[in-house]
Design a protein around this motif. Structure first.
Motif, short mmCIF file in Angstrom:
data_model
loop_
_atom_site.label_atom_id
_atom_site.label_comp_id
_atom_site.label_asym_id
_atom_site.label_seq_id
_atom_site.Cartn_x
_atom_site.Cartn_y
_atom_site.Cartn_z
N ASP A 65 61.53 46.14 43.94
CA ASP A 65 61.75 45.66 42.36
C ASP A 65 61.53 46.43 41.07
O ASP A 65 61.74 45.36 40.51
CB ASP A 65 60.96 44.71 43.19
CG ASP A 65 61.07 43.85 44.70
OD1 ASP A 65 62.18 43.90 44.90
OD2 ASP A 65 60.15 43.46 45.13
N ASP A 66 59.99 47.44 41.46
CA ASP A 66 59.86 47.89 40.06
C ASP A 66 61.28 48.46 39.04
O ASP A 66 61.36 48.65 37.80
CB ASP A 66 58.79 48.68 40.23
CG ASP A 66 57.34 47.93 40.41
OD1 ASP A 66 57.47 46.60 40.63
OD2 ASP A 66 56.93 48.61 41.80
N ALA A 67 61.93 49.34 40.32
CA ALA A 67 63.47 50.43 39.93
C ALA A 67 64.03 48.79 39.20
O ALA A 67 65.19 49.49 38.10
CB ALA A 67 64.15 50.70 40.79
N ARG A 68 64.65 47.94 39.30
CA ARG A 68 64.84 46.62 39.01
C ARG A 68 64.67 46.33 37.86
O ARG A 68 65.69 46.80 36.92
CB ARG A 68 64.99 45.44 39.69
CG ARG A 68 66.17 45.38 41.34
CD ARG A 68 65.25 44.46 41.77
NE ARG A 68 66.91 42.70 41.42
CZ ARG A 68 67.79 42.98 41.56
NH1 ARG A 68 67.99 43.95 41.89
NH2 ARG A 68 68.93 41.76 41.04
N GLU A 69 62.93 46.15 37.55
CA GLU A 69 63.08 45.77 36.19
C GLU A 69 63.28 47.12 34.92
O GLU A 69 63.46 46.61 34.27
CB GLU A 69 61.52 45.45 36.17
CG GLU A 69 61.01 44.23 37.05
CD GLU A 69 62.16 43.12 36.83
OE1 GLU A 69 62.40 42.86 35.08
OE2 GLU A 69 62.94 41.72 37.01
N PHE A 70 63.01 48.20 35.54
CA PHE A 70 63.57 49.61 34.63
C PHE A 70 64.53 49.71 34.05
O PHE A 70 64.88 49.82 33.32
CB PHE A 70 62.70 50.40 35.62
CG PHE A 70 63.16 52.51 34.71
CD1 PHE A 70 61.79 51.73 33.77
CD2 PHE A 70 63.40 52.62 34.83
CE1 PHE A 70 62.25 53.39 32.63
CE2 PHE A 70 64.27 53.82 34.38
CZ PHE A 70 63.60 54.32 33.08
N LEU A 71 65.14 49.42 35.24
CA LEU A 71 66.93 49.67 35.04
C LEU A 71 67.52 48.85 33.78
O LEU A 71 68.28 49.16 33.00
CB LEU A 71 67.40 49.88 36.19
CG LEU A 71 67.22 51.60 37.37
CD1 LEU A 71 67.61 51.19 38.49
CD2 LEU A 71 67.77 52.80 36.96
N ARG A 72 66.73 47.37 34.91
CA ARG A 72 67.59 46.41 34.02
C ARG A 72 67.10 46.10 32.06
O ARG A 72 68.01 46.46 31.13
CB ARG A 72 67.16 45.65 34.08
CG ARG A 72 67.35 43.99 33.62
CD ARG A 72 66.93 42.73 33.81
NE ARG A 72 67.52 42.17 35.25
CZ ARG A 72 66.99 41.97 36.12
NH1 ARG A 72 65.56 42.89 36.62
NH2 ARG A 72 66.87 41.18 37.84
N HIS A 73 65.93 47.24 32.23
CA HIS A 73 65.48 46.99 30.76
C HIS A 73 65.84 48.39 29.97
O HIS A 73 66.64 48.22 28.71
CB HIS A 73 63.91 47.52 30.70
CG HIS A 73 63.68 47.59 29.12
ND1 HIS A 73 63.17 47.17 28.73
CD2 HIS A 73 63.55 48.74 28.88
CE1 HIS A 73 62.56 47.43 27.07
NE2 HIS A 73 62.83 48.84 27.69
N LEU A 74 66.38 49.05 30.74
CA LEU A 74 66.84 50.60 30.12
C LEU A 74 67.93 51.08 30.09
O LEU A 74 68.17 51.04 28.89
CB LEU A 74 66.94 51.81 31.54
CG LEU A 74 67.79 53.24 30.94
CD1 LEU A 74 66.77 54.22 30.51
CD2 LEU A 74 67.53 53.86 32.57
N PHE A 75 68.90 49.62 30.97
CA PHE A 75 70.56 49.87 30.46
C PHE A 75 70.66 48.37 29.07
O PHE A 75 71.27 48.54 28.72
CB PHE A 75 71.72 49.58 32.10
CG PHE A 75 71.38 50.66 32.47
CD1 PHE A 75 72.75 51.96 32.27
CD2 PHE A 75 70.87 50.55 33.76
CE1 PHE A 75 72.65 52.70 32.85
CE2 PHE A 75 70.79 51.80 34.49
CZ PHE A 75 72.12 53.40 33.77
N ARG A 76 69.75 47.59 29.18
CA ARG A 76 70.43 46.57 28.55
C ARG A 76 69.52 47.15 26.74
O ARG A 76 70.43 47.02 26.20
CB ARG A 76 69.63 46.02 28.34
CG ARG A 76 69.55 44.45 29.31
CD ARG A 76 68.23 42.97 29.05
NE ARG A 76 68.80 42.49 30.37
CZ ARG A 76 69.98 41.07 30.54
NH1 ARG A 76 70.80 41.14 29.30
NH2 ARG A 76 70.61 40.45 30.70
N ALA A 77 68.32 47.90 27.13
CA ALA A 77 68.13 49.15 25.70
C ALA A 77 69.09 49.94 25.15
O ALA A 77 69.79 49.89 24.03
CB ALA A 77 66.97 49.08 26.08
N ALA A 78 69.67 50.39 25.91
CA ALA A 78 71.27 51.52 26.02
C ALA A 78 71.99 50.97 25.21
O ALA A 78 73.12 51.48 24.37
CB ALA A 78 71.75 52.48 26.97
N LEU A 79 72.64 49.89 25.86
CA LEU A 79 73.67 48.68 25.77
C LEU A 79 73.80 48.27 24.41
O LEU A 79 74.95 47.33 23.67
CB LEU A 79 74.11 48.34 27.41
CG LEU A 79 74.79 49.77 27.83
CD1 LEU A 79 74.76 48.31 29.28
CD2 LEU A 79 76.11 49.67 27.55
#
Length: 215
Positions: free
Chosen positions: A188-202
């Protein structure tokens, strides 16, 4: 005229039992470390009975990999060219993370095969997989060129998605050893982190600037 006898319910069940047992054994020991005796024991069958259904260890392994590749490629195939680009890519990331959570044995089976040089699936990698990645990379490149997402290399974007999601299955022992999570809470923590990471990168730079100006 087809002289083959129809497959019985018991035969289907036994084949499924063998595949499931083999998935456990291969994901733990890799192809080279796994033995037919281990698979037969895990399946609760005698070795001669196992060999009635599969002529060799490689035959079981190849069948497992064939099923796996079909499942593995489906989320990338589902990337909708008509959808919102960032939402589509982030949804792909989330599905890949879900697969790491729900199918860790399959992920490790695939990783072990790749580490060994992909001797049994190289034709799939250079065939169907490369064709699909080329197709989706072209879609992502069009999104970058039209300014819908940031200027990212589409191939390395896809590789980074695989790396950051499958890590949670392939390196599960390391992740759990460091985080000591309660069950699967770390996903669940990974979902939030990766969602933020890829949104910021894209997100394109001009949209970042607009957010900063309005903040």
């Amino acid at each position: 005229m087809n002289s083959q006898k129809p497959v019985t319910r018991i035969q289907k069940r036994n084949r499924a039992t063998i595949r499931d047992a083999a998935l456990d054994v291969f994901s733990q020991h890799g192809f080279r470390g796994a033995t037919l005796d281990q698979i037969a024991q895990a399946a609760g069958l005698s070795k001669p009975n196992l060999l009635y259904y599969f002529p060799s260890k490689e035959a079981i392994h190849v069948e497992l990999l064939g099923h796996l590749m079909t499942d593995w490629l489906e989320p990338l195939r589902a990337l909708n060219t008509q959808g919102d680009p960032i939402e589509e890519i982030v949804a792909y990331v989330m599905r890949k993370l879900d697969m790491a959570r729900e199918m860790p044995r399959e992920s490790r089976l695939f990783a072990n095969e790749i580490v060994q040089g992909a001797p049994r699936i190289m034709d799939m990698i250079t065939g169907d997989l490369r064709e699909l990645v080329d197709e989706k990379a072209a879609v992502i490149r069009n999104w970058t060129q039209s300014g819908k997402i940031a200027d990212v290399d589409p191939y390395h974007l896809i590789f980074s998605i695989w790396a950051t999601t499958q890590h949670y299955a392939d390196f599960d022992t390391q992740v759990r050893g460091i985080l000591a999570p309660e069950g699967d809470d770390h996903f669940d923590d990974a979902r939030e982190f990766l969602r933020h990471l890829f949104r910021a990168a894209l997100t394109p730079a001009n949209q970042h600037a607009a957010v900063s100006t309005n903040a």
